[in-house]
Design a protein around this motif. Structure first.
Motif, short mmCIF file in Angstrom:
data_model
loop_
_atom_site.label_atom_id
_atom_site.label_comp_id
_atom_site.label_asym_id
_atom_site.label_seq_id
_atom_site.Cartn_x
_atom_site.Cartn_y
_atom_site.Cartn_z
N MET A 1 -6.96 0.32 0.94
CA MET A 1 -6.10 -0.85 0.88
C MET A 1 -5.66 -1.17 2.31
SD MET A 1 -2.43 -1.32 -1.09
CE MET A 1 -3.14 -0.66 -2.56
N ASN A 2 -5.58 -2.47 2.62
CA ASN A 2 -5.10 -2.84 3.94
C ASN A 2 -3.59 -3.08 3.91
OD1 ASN A 2 -4.64 -5.51 3.04
ND2 ASN A 2 -6.67 -6.16 3.64
N ALA A 3 -3.00 -3.24 5.07
CA ALA A 3 -1.54 -3.37 5.18
C ALA A 3 -1.03 -4.62 4.48
CB ALA A 3 -1.14 -3.38 6.65
N LYS A 4 -1.75 -5.73 4.60
CA LYS A 4 -1.33 -6.97 3.97
C LYS A 4 -1.24 -6.83 2.45
CE LYS A 4 -2.68 -11.06 2.00
NZ LYS A 4 -1.72 -11.02 0.93
N ASP A 5 -2.26 -6.18 1.85
CA ASP A 5 -2.26 -5.97 0.40
C ASP A 5 -1.14 -5.01 -0.02
OD1 ASP A 5 -4.42 -7.68 0.04
OD2 ASP A 5 -5.89 -6.06 0.13
N ALA A 6 -0.88 -4.00 0.79
CA ALA A 6 0.19 -3.05 0.48
C ALA A 6 1.55 -3.74 0.51
CB ALA A 6 0.15 -1.88 1.46
N VAL A 7 1.77 -4.61 1.50
CA VAL A 7 3.02 -5.36 1.58
C VAL A 7 3.18 -6.25 0.35
CG1 VAL A 7 4.23 -7.21 2.84
CG2 VAL A 7 3.26 -5.26 4.09
N ALA A 8 2.11 -6.95 -0.03
CA ALA A 8 2.17 -7.83 -1.20
C ALA A 8 2.48 -7.04 -2.46
CB ALA A 8 0.84 -8.57 -1.36
N ARG A 9 1.82 -5.92 -2.65
CA ARG A 9 2.09 -5.08 -3.84
C ARG A 9 3.52 -4.56 -3.85
NH1 ARG A 9 -3.09 -1.34 -5.41
NH2 ARG A 9 -4.57 -3.04 -5.66
N ARG A 10 4.01 -4.18 -2.67
CA ARG A 10 5.38 -3.66 -2.59
C ARG A 10 6.39 -4.73 -2.96
NH1 ARG A 10 8.79 0.25 -3.52
NH2 ARG A 10 10.20 0.74 -1.82
N ILE A 11 6.18 -5.94 -2.47
CA ILE A 11 7.09 -7.05 -2.82
C ILE A 11 7.05 -7.30 -4.32
CG2 ILE A 11 7.50 -9.53 -2.58
CD1 ILE A 11 6.46 -9.22 0.35
N GLN A 12 5.86 -7.35 -4.88
CA GLN A 12 5.73 -7.58 -6.33
C GLN A 12 6.42 -6.48 -7.13
OE1 GLN A 12 1.46 -7.82 -6.32
NE2 GLN A 12 1.47 -10.05 -6.46
N TYR A 13 6.23 -5.22 -6.71
CA TYR A 13 6.86 -4.11 -7.41
C TYR A 13 8.38 -4.21 -7.35
CZ TYR A 13 8.58 0.52 -8.49
OH TYR A 13 9.29 1.55 -9.03
N ASP A 68 8.77 3.11 2.81
CA ASP A 68 8.75 4.49 2.32
C ASP A 68 8.18 4.51 0.90
OD1 ASP A 68 9.10 7.22 2.07
OD2 ASP A 68 11.24 7.05 1.57
N ASN A 69 6.87 4.31 0.81
CA ASN A 69 6.18 4.21 -0.46
C ASN A 69 4.75 4.68 -0.26
OD1 ASN A 69 4.44 2.51 -2.50
ND2 ASN A 69 6.54 2.53 -3.31
N PRO A 70 4.18 5.36 -1.25
CA PRO A 70 2.81 5.86 -1.11
C PRO A 70 1.76 4.77 -0.82
CG PRO A 70 3.87 6.87 -3.00
CD PRO A 70 4.81 5.82 -2.49
N LEU A 71 2.08 3.52 -1.12
CA LEU A 71 1.16 2.43 -0.81
C LEU A 71 0.77 2.41 0.67
CD1 LEU A 71 2.76 -0.58 -2.73
CD2 LEU A 71 0.51 0.40 -3.15
N PHE A 72 1.68 2.86 1.52
CA PHE A 72 1.47 2.78 2.96
C PHE A 72 0.94 4.07 3.57
CE2 PHE A 72 4.77 -0.26 1.77
CZ PHE A 72 4.20 -1.43 2.23
N ASP A 73 0.64 5.07 2.73
CA ASP A 73 0.20 6.37 3.24
C ASP A 73 -1.23 6.36 3.78
OD1 ASP A 73 2.65 7.45 2.71
OD2 ASP A 73 2.02 8.49 0.88
#
Length: 80
Positions: A1-13, A68-73
């Motif tokens: 996953m790239n950073a842009k997708d991780a940010v989008a998923r985090r906002i949605q979550y 601070d979320n596994p999405l960004f690991d």
């Protein structure tokens, strides 16, 4: 996953977790809904840290808490 997708998923979550719509998040954050929608789709390839900071302010969390979320690991390398 790239950073842009991780940010989008985090906002949605975070919106789902708090049961708020994107428009409500935009109002709470003081940024146009179109800015958040562009972060959630392919229009914005580089979500700005200032916009992320405003979203965090609207959600009442710190930028550290946002990331601070596994999405960004294990993000994909951006430079190829």
């Amino acid at each position: 996953m790239n950073a842009k997708d991780a940010v989008a998923r985090r906002i949605q979550y975070l919106c789902l977790e708090r049961d708020i719509a994107v428009n409500a998040l935009a109002n709470q954050s003081g940024i146009p809904p179109s800015t958040i929608y562009s972060m959630l789709n392919k229009k914005s390839q580089n979500p700005g840290i200032v916009s992320i900071q405003k979203i965090c302010d609207g959600l009442g969390i710190s930028v550290r808490e946002f990331f601070d979320n596994p999405l960004f690991d294990d993000l994909e390398q951006e430079i190829r």
